[in-house]
Design a protein around this motif. Structure first.
Motif, mmCIF file in Angstrom:
data_model
loop_
_atom_site.group_PDB
_atom_site.id
_atom_site.type_symbol
_atom_site.label_atom_id
_atom_site.label_comp_id
_atom_site.label_asym_id
_atom_site.label_seq_id
_atom_site.Cartn_x
_atom_site.Cartn_y
_atom_site.Cartn_z
ATOM 1 N N HIS A 1 0.838 -1.198 0.000
ATOM 2 C CA HIS A 1 0.000 0.000 0.000
ATOM 3 C C HIS A 1 0.878 1.254 0.000
ATOM 4 O O HIS A 1 2.022 1.223 0.425
ATOM 5 N N ARG A 2 0.310 2.351 -0.474
ATOM 6 C CA ARG A 2 0.922 3.678 -0.359
ATOM 7 C C ARG A 2 2.389 3.695 -0.771
ATOM 8 O O ARG A 2 3.264 4.136 -0.002
ATOM 9 N N PRO A 3 2.726 3.237 -1.973
ATOM 10 C CA PRO A 3 4.130 3.233 -2.403
ATOM 11 C C PRO A 3 4.678 4.653 -2.499
ATOM 12 O O PRO A 3 3.947 5.609 -2.731
ATOM 13 N N ARG A 4 5.992 4.765 -2.330
ATOM 14 C CA ARG A 4 6.646 6.061 -2.469
ATOM 15 C C ARG A 4 7.164 6.297 -3.877
ATOM 16 O O ARG A 4 7.475 7.431 -4.246
ATOM 17 N N SER A 5 7.274 5.243 -4.662
ATOM 18 C CA SER A 5 7.735 5.390 -6.050
ATOM 19 C C SER A 5 6.698 6.146 -6.866
ATOM 20 O O SER A 5 5.494 5.963 -6.677
ATOM 21 N N ARG A 6 7.166 6.957 -7.800
ATOM 22 C CA ARG A 6 6.277 7.724 -8.670
ATOM 23 C C ARG A 6 6.751 7.644 -10.118
ATOM 24 O O ARG A 6 7.948 7.730 -10.402
ATOM 25 N N GLY A 7 5.777 7.500 -11.021
ATOM 26 C CA GLY A 7 6.057 7.515 -12.442
ATOM 27 C C GLY A 7 5.377 8.697 -13.095
ATOM 28 O O GLY A 7 5.042 9.687 -12.436
ATOM 29 N N TRP A 8 5.108 8.588 -14.390
ATOM 30 C CA TRP A 8 4.483 9.708 -15.096
ATOM 31 C C TRP A 8 3.783 9.217 -16.358
ATOM 32 O O TRP A 8 4.030 8.120 -16.857
ATOM 33 N N ILE A 9 2.892 10.069 -16.858
ATOM 34 C CA ILE A 9 2.175 9.812 -18.107
ATOM 35 C C ILE A 9 2.362 11.029 -19.001
ATOM 36 O O ILE A 9 2.144 12.165 -18.567
ATOM 37 N N ARG A 10 2.747 10.799 -20.251
ATOM 38 C CA ARG A 10 2.962 11.881 -21.199
ATOM 39 C C ARG A 10 2.415 11.479 -22.557
ATOM 40 O O ARG A 10 2.113 10.311 -22.798
ATOM 41 N N LEU A 11 2.288 12.432 -23.420
ATOM 42 C CA LEU A 11 1.807 12.165 -24.770
ATOM 43 C C LEU A 11 2.922 11.586 -25.630
ATOM 44 O O LEU A 11 4.064 12.047 -25.570
ATOM 45 N N LYS A 12 2.570 10.593 -26.441
ATOM 46 C CA LYS A 12 3.488 10.166 -27.493
ATOM 47 C C LYS A 12 3.386 11.085 -28.689
ATOM 48 O O LYS A 12 4.368 11.333 -29.388
ATOM 49 N N SER A 13 2.164 11.578 -28.935
ATOM 50 C CA SER A 13 1.920 12.489 -30.049
ATOM 51 C C SER A 13 0.618 13.224 -29.782
ATOM 52 O O SER A 13 -0.054 12.986 -28.772
ATOM 53 N N ALA A 14 0.245 14.095 -30.709
ATOM 54 C CA ALA A 14 -1.013 14.828 -30.603
ATOM 55 C C ALA A 14 -2.185 14.037 -31.157
ATOM 56 O O ALA A 14 -3.310 14.552 -31.223
ATOM 57 N N ASP A 15 -1.964 12.774 -31.515
ATOM 58 C CA ASP A 15 -3.019 11.917 -32.052
ATOM 59 C C ASP A 15 -3.846 11.351 -30.898
ATOM 60 O O ASP A 15 -3.331 10.585 -30.073
ATOM 61 N N PRO A 16 -5.133 11.699 -30.787
ATOM 62 C CA PRO A 16 -5.946 11.207 -29.673
ATOM 63 C C PRO A 16 -6.195 9.707 -29.711
ATOM 64 O O PRO A 16 -6.660 9.132 -28.716
#
Length: 530
Positions: free
Chosen positions: A384-399
């Motif tokens: 529970h409650r991990p301290r690790s953090r990642g991220w989400i970003r766009l690969k392109s402007a294509d929805p």
């Protein structure tokens, strides 16, 4: 195409938002869902979901994460529901709320009104618990919460071994304190899945003020100045626009909500410019703070028959008839039968490890779950409650292109060590009678994993996110917060986010119940603001 509210995503929170906003018969609500109908056997029959829905592009987005350097470049498979009900239509149906302290910590972080005393009424209002109402549970709500109907004998054996290993037995795993082990309650009604769509949309299907559009893929949110005024989406290749006079509510989940915001010009300015997207609002927290419950699996070969070998043609026909006529038998089984919570270290003030036990052996791979063809059982261990953090970003402007998802799952060394301690306890449970008498061999991690270094190598090679993504549009008041305590997007008007992405710290348990609570609370706040 003019509405008071446009809700993006018919998942756990989105169904609750749309259902509650439309119940007065006056507010005009449009609910947009990229998937199709949930009235299908692979959704309604619990056991069929694991075989026919998860990994099936008809029902599952089938997200694939980027190579994670913290786990030997493993690429996680991330199932997310692409169907009415969202992931509540393909999940394991475990009804788990988390700990009261989770919400009290949210409130301490600046999320006023999200302490446990404030959110408990929304859990209760959503719930129709088979055991009736009391100080922690509700009855008469839209979401059916039921006792497990046909527990496998091996589940009771495992549960007793947990007790013999020192875990207290609980009759209600959602009653504080969380410590202990017990049979779960499932989001089912009569042995059939009770998804958020069945709970909130099926009763609302005759409301003239609620329109549900399926196969509607959202491209972006539209604005007049800095006020959200509508949504552009595509149905069968045709571009459409819907206007929202009061609010747009984004409920697309922890993976898609930040993507839609960035496609709409809201997010980290430098990143948006690299993708050629005009910047409407620089919000550096969009896509950051992404995390999941890191976990591993413990699989043993067993003496008695498990669900692995109870799926031949005649058995499947028998179990199918048993489920269809009585709502019982293996066809009604949720993902896990037994749920447990414990502390990886005795000095901790609350639980930090969770167990799921299933009387079937399977492996969680980069391409999805694989069911073994011999008698086996699997226990999952997650922290529970991990301290690790990642991220989400766009690969392109294509929805239509999936976003870039970097879990960074074991970026914090403490998370890895906690997971190892939890897995050592799972091994000890399986080596304790009466479970020990049923085990004829350990497949995973295997008897060659003994030393600290061997455990660390095993975790790096096999750990994965447990399908509980959260935090990527976090609620709060600091610089990286994306929404405030009323779920309103910072810096713009008329736009709200309500799903697992708003969790500043993921709750200590499975997410469906809490996402529905978030939807209930969001709808209430929107009604108060109108």
């Amino acid at each position: 195409m003019d509405f008071d509210y446009v809700v993006i995503g018919a998942g756990s929170a989105g169904c609750a938002v749309a259902g509650r906003l439309s119940e007065d018969g006056r507010a005009r609500v449009l609910l947009l869902e990229a998937g199709g109908s949930d009235r299908r056997l692979p959704i309604l029959m619990p056991a069929a979901t694991y075989l026919l829905a998860i990994g099936n592009p008809r029902y599952d987005w089938r997200y694939k994460a980027a190579a994670d350097p913290t786990r030997n470049d493993r690429r996680d498979f991330m199932p997310r529901g692409k169907v009415l009900g969202g992931t509540s239509s393909i999940n394991g149906m475990c009804y788990v709320r988390g700990q009261p302290e989770d919400f009290d910590v949210w409130a301490q972080m600046g999320c006023h009104g999200w302490d446990f005393a404030s959110v408990l009424p929304y859990y209760k209002r959503a719930e129709d618990n088979e055991n009736g109402a009391d100080e922690y549970h509700g009855a008469g709500g839209p979401l059916s919460v039921s006792n497990i109907r046909s527990a496998h004998p091996l589940s009771e054996i495992f549960l007793q071994s947990c007790v013999n290993s020192g875990l207290p037995r609980k009759t209600d795993i959602n009653r504080p304190p969380q410590d202990g082990i017990g049979f779960l309650q499932a989001t089912q009604r009569g042995g059939w899945r009770c998804s958020a769509a069945r709970a909130y949309l099926w009763p609302a299907r005759r409301r003239s003020n609620l329109r549900v559009a399926t196969h509607a893929h959202v491209e972006r949110i539209t604005f007049t100045g800095k006020r959200a005024t509508g949504v552009e989406y595509v149905v069968a290749g045709r571009k459409l626009t819907a206007k929202a006079s009061r609010a747009v509510v984004l409920c697309a989940g922890a993976l898609a909500s930040p993507q839609i915001l960035m496609l709409s010009g809201i997010g980290p300015e430098a990143h948006l410019r690299t993708k050629g997207i005009p910047v409407l609002q620089d919000l550096p927290g969009v896509g950051e703070n992404f995390h999941d419950h890191p976990g591993t699996s413990h699989t043993v070969w067993t003496r008695g028959k498990t669900y692995n070998v109870q799926r031949g043609f005649f058995q499947s026909m028998l179990y199918g008839a048993q489920w269809l006529l009585a709502g019982r038998g293996p066809g009604s089984t949720p993902d896990a039968h037994v749920i447990g919570f414990t502390r990886s270290r005795a000095e901790l003030n609350r639980c930090d490890v969770q167990f799921h036990f299933t009387p079937a052996g399977y492996d969680l791979t980069e391409n999805g779950p694989i069911l073994f063809d011999r008698p086996a059982a699997t226990g999952l261990i997650n922290i529970h409650r991990p301290r690790s953090r990642g991220w989400i970003r766009l690969k392109s402007a294509d929805p239509f292109e999936q976003p870039e998802i970097q879990p960074n799952l074991l970026g914090d060394e403490g998370d890895r060590e906690t997971l190892i301690r939890g897995h050592r306890l799972m091994r000890r449970i399986c080596e304790t009678d009466p479970m020990a008498r049923q085990v004829i061999g350990e497949f995973k991690p295997g008897s060659d994993v003994q030393t600290d270094d061997e455990w660390r190598a095993f975790v790096r090679e096999t750990a994965m996110g447990f399908y509980h993504p959260a935090g990527s549009c976090k609620m709060g008041s600091d610089r990286m917060a994306v929404v405030d305590e009323r779920l309103k997007l910072r810096g713009v008007e008329g736009l709200y986010v309500a799903d697992a992405s708003i969790m500043p710290i993921v709750v200590s348990g499975n997410l469906n119940a809490t996402c529905i609570m978030i939807g209930e609370k969001c709808a209430d706040m929107l009604k108060q603001a109108s």
